[in-house]
Structures are given as C-alpha cells and as structure tokens.
Design a protein around this motif. Structure first.
Motif, mmCIF file in Angstrom:
data_model
loop_
_atom_site.group_PDB
_atom_site.id
_atom_site.type_symbol
_atom_site.label_atom_id
_atom_site.label_comp_id
_atom_site.label_asym_id
_atom_site.label_seq_id
_atom_site.Cartn_x
_atom_site.Cartn_y
_atom_site.Cartn_z
ATOM 1 N N LEU A 109 5.686 -5.733 -8.681
ATOM 2 C CA LEU A 109 4.893 -4.463 -8.219
ATOM 3 C C LEU A 109 5.235 -4.117 -6.760
ATOM 4 O O LEU A 109 4.817 -4.845 -6.069
ATOM 5 C CB LEU A 109 3.340 -4.541 -8.673
ATOM 6 C CG LEU A 109 2.927 -4.769 -10.055
ATOM 7 C CD1 LEU A 109 1.514 -5.006 -10.048
ATOM 8 C CD2 LEU A 109 3.515 -3.720 -10.956
ATOM 9 N N MET A 110 5.692 -2.847 -6.421
ATOM 10 C CA MET A 110 5.966 -2.817 -5.107
ATOM 11 C C MET A 110 5.441 -1.162 -4.980
ATOM 12 O O MET A 110 5.497 -0.130 -5.561
ATOM 13 C CB MET A 110 7.654 -2.729 -5.161
ATOM 14 C CG MET A 110 8.292 -3.994 -5.435
ATOM 15 S SD MET A 110 10.119 -3.812 -5.331
ATOM 16 C CE MET A 110 10.355 -3.759 -3.717
ATOM 17 N N TRP A 111 5.238 -1.028 -3.293
ATOM 18 C CA TRP A 111 4.997 0.145 -3.062
ATOM 19 C C TRP A 111 5.271 0.162 -1.623
ATOM 20 O O TRP A 111 5.531 -0.652 -0.690
ATOM 21 C CB TRP A 111 3.329 0.582 -3.307
ATOM 22 C CG TRP A 111 2.365 -0.248 -2.660
ATOM 23 C CD1 TRP A 111 1.770 -0.033 -1.354
ATOM 24 C CD2 TRP A 111 1.906 -1.640 -2.983
ATOM 25 N NE1 TRP A 111 0.888 -1.265 -0.972
ATOM 26 C CE2 TRP A 111 0.788 -2.126 -1.709
ATOM 27 C CE3 TRP A 111 2.326 -2.589 -3.968
ATOM 28 C CZ2 TRP A 111 0.531 -3.062 -2.160
ATOM 29 C CZ3 TRP A 111 1.396 -3.457 -4.090
ATOM 30 C CH2 TRP A 111 0.702 -3.973 -3.172
ATOM 31 N N LEU A 121 7.394 1.767 8.310
ATOM 32 C CA LEU A 121 6.672 1.739 7.070
ATOM 33 C C LEU A 121 6.389 0.170 6.612
ATOM 34 O O LEU A 121 7.353 -0.715 7.099
ATOM 35 C CB LEU A 121 7.304 2.427 5.856
ATOM 36 C CG LEU A 121 7.415 4.196 6.261
ATOM 37 C CD1 LEU A 121 8.289 4.687 5.158
ATOM 38 C CD2 LEU A 121 5.976 4.752 6.061
ATOM 39 N N LEU A 122 5.655 0.049 5.895
ATOM 40 C CA LEU A 122 5.495 -1.257 5.149
ATOM 41 C C LEU A 122 6.078 -1.282 4.031
ATOM 42 O O LEU A 122 5.867 -0.321 2.982
ATOM 43 C CB LEU A 122 4.064 -1.766 5.155
ATOM 44 C CG LEU A 122 3.376 -2.097 6.400
ATOM 45 C CD1 LEU A 122 1.885 -2.380 6.264
ATOM 46 C CD2 LEU A 122 4.080 -3.045 7.147
ATOM 47 N N LEU A 123 6.672 -2.293 3.385
ATOM 48 C CA LEU A 123 7.228 -2.388 1.866
ATOM 49 C C LEU A 123 6.341 -3.729 1.465
ATOM 50 O O LEU A 123 6.400 -4.765 1.794
ATOM 51 C CB LEU A 123 8.681 -3.043 2.020
ATOM 52 C CG LEU A 123 9.359 -3.192 0.461
ATOM 53 C CD1 LEU A 123 8.895 -2.390 -0.602
ATOM 54 C CD2 LEU A 123 10.569 -3.616 0.442
ATOM 55 N N CYS A 124 5.611 -3.399 0.599
ATOM 56 C CA CYS A 124 4.750 -4.168 -0.071
ATOM 57 C C CYS A 124 5.127 -4.690 -1.559
ATOM 58 O O CYS A 124 5.618 -3.740 -2.239
ATOM 59 C CB CYS A 124 3.348 -3.712 -0.395
ATOM 60 S SG CYS A 124 2.344 -3.197 1.412
ATOM 61 N N GLU A 125 5.041 -6.035 -1.970
ATOM 62 C CA GLU A 125 5.423 -6.470 -3.200
ATOM 63 C C GLU A 125 4.354 -7.507 -3.494
ATOM 64 O O GLU A 125 3.886 -8.234 -2.763
ATOM 65 C CB GLU A 125 6.732 -7.092 -3.054
ATOM 66 C CG GLU A 125 6.992 -8.076 -1.928
ATOM 67 C CD GLU A 125 6.392 -9.444 -2.548
ATOM 68 O OE1 GLU A 125 6.274 -9.735 -3.409
ATOM 69 O OE2 GLU A 125 6.497 -10.300 -1.484
ATOM 70 N N SER A 126 4.048 -7.496 -4.715
ATOM 71 C CA SER A 126 3.327 -8.340 -5.579
ATOM 72 C C SER A 126 3.856 -8.839 -6.729
ATOM 73 O O SER A 126 4.491 -8.115 -7.613
ATOM 74 C CB SER A 126 1.945 -7.613 -5.804
ATOM 75 O OG SER A 126 1.016 -8.544 -6.479
#
Length: 221
Positions: A109-111, A121-126
């Motif tokens: 899951l990414m945003w 910006l931040l790239l977040c991943e779960s």
C-alpha cells in the motif's frame, strides 16, 4: 348419409313440426369444436409457461436491487478482492496523511505525503514486513521515474513515476522480464510502481514504458 340428410330425417320424424336451419346447426357445431381446440391449446401454453418459470427460478427467494426485484442467480457473483490492511498501516497513515489517495500496488500500500523539507515529498509504503516513509525531491526534467527503495527480504523494488509512465518491467542479465504493478494519478502528477522478482534473479535494469509501449527511461541497477 351426409350430415344434411341426418338433420332432414330428424326434423321429419323426431322433432316437433318446427323449422330447422341445417346450415346454422352445422356452423354452430364447427364453432363449438373451434372453442374446444382453443381451450386445449391455451391450457397447454399455460403449462409450458409455468414450466419455464419453474426452471428459471433456481432459488425460492428474490432480492431487491435498485428498486427492482429479481431472482438470485445460481452462479455466485464475482466480488472484488478487498485491499489488504497491514500492521502499522493506520498509524503510519495518520502520522503522514496522504497527499492524494492510498494506492494498492501489490504487494504494497503506497501513498505520497508532504515532507518536512520544502519542495520535497514523502513516499510512504506499508507491506507485510511493516512500513516506512522516505523523502524525495521532485523529478527532474529528464526523469520519467525514480527508484525509491528496495525490500530485499521479499524481492521488491518500488518508486515514483510521472503519469506519462504506463508500465514498468524488471529485466535480468539473461533477458528474463518481470512486469511490475503501477498506479497512476496517486499524487500531484505522480504514479507509484512496484516490481517483484524471484529470489536469486540477477536483475540488471528497470524499464519504464509509455502508453504505446515505447521505452521512456531505463534505470540500471
């Protein structure tokens, strides 16, 4: 002896002295036979319709959908696979709110979120092994995509791309190709991508392609 002769005989010997219209009697007989045949045909048609209705009604219950009642189909409908929820996802999302939408880019899951530093910006991943967020500067004029990180334990590369990018593929030294997953329009003009590769694969490059399949950028690994 024909029918007319029979009626003449009856009228002469067995009927009272009244006038008998033979042709009218014959017509009445024919009409009665037609009504009988029509009744039989109507009964058979009703039975056929009832049989069709019984055959079509697989389940004895009906459902209401958009205000119209219908029979529940025998074959179960195909349902969309629910988006996975990983441990720590809710906390990470709350801490770094999405600047756009959360995309399911299997197996992650990414945003995109705002970064503390200006113009970043931040790239977040779960994913199955947890989650994290990492900052990145805007893509340069010559960049269509960028590799942001790797999950070595599960064999995954991930990163960002312009919305011009429609596909991503990992290519090994011996020419094997592993197509990745891409979600476009996740952030402001940005898409997010993920490529999985099997353990031991000697991946040498990531190839990003456009809407017509042409190569936009190749990242060496």
């Amino acid at each position: 002896m024909d029918v007319k002769q029979v009626f003449d005989s009856l009228a002469t010997h067995e009927q009272p002295p009244t006038a008998v219209d033979v042709h009218q009697a014959m017509a009445a007989g024919r009409a009665m036979r037609r009504r009988h045949r029509a009744a039989v045909a109507g009964t058979m048609a009703a039975v056929a319709v009832a049989a069709v209705l019984v055959a079509g009604t697989v389940h004895p219950w009906a459902r209401q959908q958009d205000g119209v009642a219908g029979v529940v189909p025998a074959t179960p409908s195909v349902t969309a696979t629910p988006r996975p929820t990983y441990k720590g996802f809710a906390e990470l999302r709350k801490k770094y709110p999405p600047k756009g939408k959360v995309a399911s880019v299997p197996p992650l899951l990414m945003w995109v979120s705002d970064a503390p530093r200006k113009n970043q910006l931040l790239l977040c991943e779960s994913g199955p092994d947890g989650g994290s967020c990492g900052s990145f500067p805007p893509l340069t004029a010559k960049e269509f995509a960028r590799r942001q990180g790797e999950l070595r334990g599960v064999g995954v590369w991930f990163g960002v791309a312009r919305d011009d990018v429609h596909g991503v593929t990992a290519v090994t030294k011996d020419g094997r190709k592993f197509p990745g997953n891409l979600a476009r329009g996740v952030g402001p003009g940005l898409g997010l991508w993920v490529v999985e590769y099997p353990h031991g694969a000697d991946v040498r490059s990531l190839v990003f392609t456009g809407a017509k399949g042409g190569t936009l950028q190749r990242i060496a690994l």
